[in-house]
Design an enzyme around this catalytic site. Structure first.
Site, PDB file in Angstrom:
ATOM      1  N   MET A  78       3.148 -10.154  -6.002  1.00 10.81           N
ATOM      2  CA  MET A  78       3.506  -9.084  -5.077  1.00 10.81           C
ATOM      3  C   MET A  78       3.675  -7.738  -5.788  1.00 10.81           C
ATOM      4  O   MET A  78       3.717  -7.664  -7.008  1.00 10.81           O
ATOM      5  CB  MET A  78       4.797  -9.441  -4.346  1.00 10.81           C
ATOM      6  CG  MET A  78       4.693 -10.683  -3.467  1.00 10.81           C
ATOM      7  SD  MET A  78       6.238 -11.117  -2.656  1.00 10.81           S
ATOM      8  CE  MET A  78       6.414  -9.770  -1.477  1.00 10.81           C
ATOM      9  N   HIS A  79       3.762  -6.700  -4.986  1.00  5.61           N
ATOM     10  CA  HIS A  79       4.208  -5.355  -5.380  1.00  5.61           C
ATOM     11  C   HIS A  79       3.215  -4.538  -6.203  1.00  5.61           C
ATOM     12  O   HIS A  79       3.400  -3.330  -6.350  1.00  5.61           O
ATOM     13  CB  HIS A  79       5.530  -5.412  -6.165  1.00  5.61           C
ATOM     14  CG  HIS A  79       6.567  -6.297  -5.587  1.00  5.61           C
ATOM     15  ND1 HIS A  79       7.052  -6.147  -4.315  1.00  5.61           N
ATOM     16  CD2 HIS A  79       7.220  -7.373  -6.116  1.00  5.61           C
ATOM     17  CE1 HIS A  79       7.965  -7.078  -4.076  1.00  5.61           C
ATOM     18  NE2 HIS A  79       8.083  -7.842  -5.141  1.00  5.61           N
ATOM     19  N   ASP A 237       3.205 -14.237  -2.973  1.00  4.43           N
ATOM     20  CA  ASP A 237       3.299 -15.545  -3.642  1.00  4.43           C
ATOM     21  C   ASP A 237       4.513 -16.355  -3.229  1.00  4.43           C
ATOM     22  O   ASP A 237       4.424 -17.569  -3.034  1.00  4.43           O
ATOM     23  CB  ASP A 237       3.221 -15.386  -5.160  1.00  4.43           C
ATOM     24  CG  ASP A 237       4.219 -14.392  -5.732  1.00  4.43           C
ATOM     25  OD1 ASP A 237       5.047 -13.827  -4.968  1.00  4.43           O
ATOM     26  OD2 ASP A 237       4.165 -14.155  -6.954  1.00  4.43           O
TER      27      ASP A 237
END
Length: 491
Positions: A78-79, A237
């Site tokens: 992520m991110h 995830d």
């Protein structure tokens, strides 16, 4: 029919071929490099992710009929900030989830814009790993490149773009950007204005199981698949791993001991931690979840074994730990090797051993690493309990969950049973399950979980050992507040 699950991790992409009964027929793993251009920075080339998929899928299909593949679903790290220009070229290496360069931007968002406004706009406050602070950093430090951004994407969404030509994301992954109004599941105009981006630069939003498109002709040819294969939006995830372990609906809980560590609590209703110590995100099942995330979990053990002890024999290293020492270790370890998110939100925090004397052994320090990660997960567990959430048990996944010793430590540190799924393939398995829903194999994500997720084992806490760990945890939680003022000065 067959389904492909993609686990787009930080160090490798793991591909799964799964049939409609949930059996994993084949797996392929493709590693790629991780770059640390400066201390605290972490970057990756998005082209490496696509290369891993386009070279890995043909290997995955060896011995199987490609015409039987109906869908593809991804769970991804992520991110990460993936910035594309007007011709969909990658503008710079992706700035990853564990990158700590944005401390100043995080302070600006939390202190100047204000935690209250951020929480109102997005249900969360700023953390160094989130995408919005990275956009501010890029605007301040790379203004020419920032001005060329046509699309802002996340890692697994870049892979989905390569597969379908569609700029898309799902609600669970978008929740970690600090650009999404999580409660109402739409982009926050206020946050876009703060970050200097237009809504047109952001991808289209989907539920995780929704079909975003079918394979591009060129992608289908490279992968050796029919163009009719459906690609679903997928999930971040942790949400994908929660699906893969059955943590959906009200009260589902999953703990992941992966590169990072997470405590994931699902809910059918939207809710926010008033102290913002836990993230409030959308879930891949259509609901929401609260999540505590520590940046370094199994990666702490990897660092200790490989970089310090120069061994990859993790099990052998743990075999020297005397079980009588569980709950009696005098050495403590702070697992903040990359800074920390939940619940302390301190990008300057670092790892530390404390409590060593002349009797401290290699085994004691190895044990301290495992315990330190467990104690840090307990920190988020305590926040959840303080919110009135009941967590009677949890599933456990991630690379660290393969260690019987670590499982025993964690069950007793938390004082709850840990359930071990029969198929533990992390986000990739959840991605494959989401693709089954996208293709109509199951009506809902909950239905897929009920049919496919089976529990193979259970780790029960021992009352006496849990009591000893309770005493040790109360000492552990005093360490960080005592030393936190040193970290900025040391850097």
């Amino acid at each position: 029919m067959l389904y492909i699950g993609i686990d787009l991790g930080t160090s490798a992409c793991k591909l799964l071929l799964v049939d409609e009964q949930g059996r994993v027929c084949h797996t392929v793993t493709k590693e790629y490099p991780l770059s640390f251009p400066r201390p605290g920075w972490s970057e990756q080339n998005p082209e490496d992710w696509w290369k891993a998929v386009r070279t890995g899928v043909p290997e995955l299909l060896e011995g199987f009929d490609p015409a039987q593949v109906a869908g593809i679903g991804a769970g991804g790290q992520m991110h990460g900030l993936v910035a594309l220009d007007g011709e969909d070229n990658v503008l710079r290496p992706a700035i990853l989830w564990n990158d700590g360069r944005t401390a100043r931007q995080v302070d600006y968002l939390n202190e100047t814009i204000g935690r209250g406004r951020l929480s109102q706009y997005t249900a969360n406050i700023a953390f160094a790993g989130f995408t919005a602070p990275k956009l501010l950093w890029m605007r301040e430090n790379e203004p020419d490149l920032f001005g060329k951004i046509a699309k802002i994407m996340l890692p697994k969404d870049y892979v989905n773009y390569c597969l379908t030509g569609i700029h898309c994301t799902d609600f669970s992954d978008a929740s970690g950007m600090l650009l999404l109004d999580v409660e109402h599941k739409c982009w926050s105009r206020d946050m876009c204005e703060i970050c200097g981006v237009r809504e047109s630069q952001l991808p289209a939003l989907f539920e995780s199981w929704q079909v975003v498109g079918t394979l591009l002709p060129e992608a289908a040819k490279e992968l050796g698949l029919p163009e009719t294969v459906k690609v679903c939006a997928g999930a971040g995830d942790n949400a994908a791993a929660a699906v893969g372990t059955g943590a959906v609906g009200d009260g589902g809980c999953n703990i992941s001991l992966g590169t990072s560590g997470t405590l994931f609590i699902s809910s059918e209703k939207f809710g926010v931690d008033p102290h913002n110590a836990l993230h409030a995100f959308a879930h891949a099942d259509g609901g929401w979840h609260l999540m505590g995330c520590m940046l370094s979990a199994a990666s702490c053990n990897k660092w200790w074994c490989e970089d310090v002890l120069s061994t990859t024999e993790y099990a052998a290293e743990q075999s020297s730990i005397d079980k009588s020492q569980l709950g009696n270790n005098t050495v403590y370890f702070l697992p903040y090797l990359m800074g920390e998110r939940s619940p302390i939100n301190d990008s300057s925090a670092r790892g530390a051993f404390i409590g060593m004397d002349m009797a401290a052994t290699r085994a004691a320090m190895t044990q301290a690493v495992l315990e330190g990660v467990a104690f840090a997960i307990r920190d988020s567990f305590e926040v959840a309990k303080a919110l009135g959430l009941s967590i009677p048990q949890s599933t456990l996944c991630g690379g660290g969950s393969k260690s019987p010793l670590w499982r025993e430590i964690l069950a007793n540190v938390l004082g709850i049973p840990l359930l071990l799924p029969q198929t533990e393939q992390g986000p990739g398995y959840g991605g494959a399950m989401l693709s089954m829903v996208a293709c109509g194999e199951y009506a809902t994500v909950a239905d897929a979980c009920k049919a496919l997720v089976k529990i193979a084992g259970r780790v029960e806490p021992d009352a006496a050992l849990a009591a000893r760990y309770e005493e040790r945890y109360q000492k552990f939680r005093q360490i960080y507040p005592t030393v936190k003022g040193l970290f900025p000065a040391l850097q």
